[in-house]
Design a protein around this motif. Structure first.
Motif, PDB file in Angstrom:
ATOM      1  N   VAL A   1     -59.736  11.515 -60.245  1.00 11.46           N
ATOM      2  CA  VAL A   1     -59.311  11.712 -61.631  1.00 11.46           C
ATOM      3  C   VAL A   1     -57.821  11.423 -61.767  1.00 11.46           C
ATOM      4  O   VAL A   1     -57.384  10.764 -62.718  1.00 11.46           O
ATOM      5  N   ALA A   2     -57.029  11.884 -60.817  1.00 12.89           N
ATOM      6  CA  ALA A   2     -55.581  11.637 -60.859  1.00 12.89           C
ATOM      7  C   ALA A   2     -55.290  10.141 -60.759  1.00 12.89           C
ATOM      8  O   ALA A   2     -54.425   9.619 -61.482  1.00 12.89           O
ATOM      9  N   GLN A   3     -56.004   9.443 -59.889  1.00 14.81           N
ATOM     10  CA  GLN A   3     -55.795   8.005 -59.725  1.00 14.81           C
ATOM     11  C   GLN A   3     -56.201   7.248 -60.991  1.00 14.81           C
ATOM     12  O   GLN A   3     -55.510   6.340 -61.419  1.00 14.81           O
ATOM     13  N   GLN A   4     -57.303   7.650 -61.607  1.00 18.97           N
ATOM     14  CA  GLN A   4     -57.731   7.010 -62.840  1.00 18.97           C
ATOM     15  C   GLN A   4     -56.723   7.237 -63.964  1.00 18.97           C
ATOM     16  O   GLN A   4     -56.440   6.326 -64.748  1.00 18.97           O
ATOM     17  N   SER A   5     -56.174   8.419 -64.019  1.00 19.71           N
ATOM     18  CA  SER A   5     -55.172   8.726 -65.035  1.00 19.71           C
ATOM     19  C   SER A   5     -53.923   7.866 -64.827  1.00 19.71           C
ATOM     20  O   SER A   5     -53.354   7.332 -65.785  1.00 19.71           O
ATOM     21  N   LEU A   6     -53.501   7.733 -63.584  1.00 17.51           N
ATOM     22  CA  LEU A   6     -52.337   6.907 -63.271  1.00 17.51           C
ATOM     23  C   LEU A   6     -52.597   5.447 -63.627  1.00 17.51           C
ATOM     24  O   LEU A   6     -51.736   4.784 -64.215  1.00 17.51           O
ATOM     25  N   ASN A   7     -53.783   4.952 -63.311  1.00 19.06           N
ATOM     26  CA  ASN A   7     -54.133   3.575 -63.647  1.00 19.06           C
ATOM     27  C   ASN A   7     -54.132   3.363 -65.162  1.00 19.06           C
ATOM     28  O   ASN A   7     -53.684   2.321 -65.648  1.00 19.06           O
ATOM     29  N   GLN A   8     -54.627   4.332 -65.899  1.00 18.96           N
ATOM     30  CA  GLN A   8     -54.649   4.237 -67.358  1.00 18.96           C
ATOM     31  C   GLN A   8     -53.223   4.201 -67.917  1.00 18.96           C
ATOM     32  O   GLN A   8     -52.925   3.428 -68.821  1.00 18.96           O
TER      33      GLN A   8
END
Length: 90
Positions: free
Chosen positions: A28-35
């Motif tokens: 979830v943290a990685q997806q948020s950073l990518n977004q």
């Protein structure tokens, strides 16, 4: 009697759940950073496009102004409103 000791199977299941929760949290943290990176990139591209449009408008305005003055000897009516062929206001 109410509180039971954890069996080895229960401990293993609890550890598996904890490991899965940690993995999900990292995902979830990685997806948020990518977004966030994507949104920043989009904002930069939008700004670059806006700057390009503004530059083209100013360039065309100067071209129309100088073209009219070169042809008629008089400055045009103004900016984008002046016509390069006639020097008249459109």
């Amino acid at each position: 009697d109410i509180i039971k000791k954890l069996t080895p199977e229960m401990k293993q299941a609890q550890q598996a759940k904890t490991a899965q929760a940690q993995a999900n949290s990292k995902l979830v943290a990685q997806q948020s950073l990518n977004q966030q990176k994507f949104q920043q990139k989009q904002q930069l591209e939008d700004q670059a496009n806006q700057n390009r449009v503004q530059r083209d408008i100013v360039r065309e305005s100067f071209r129309n102004t100088s073209m009219s003055q070169a042809v008629t000897g008089e400055p045009s009516a103004g900016g984008l409103e002046g016509s390069a062929e006639t020097g008249n206001v459109v």
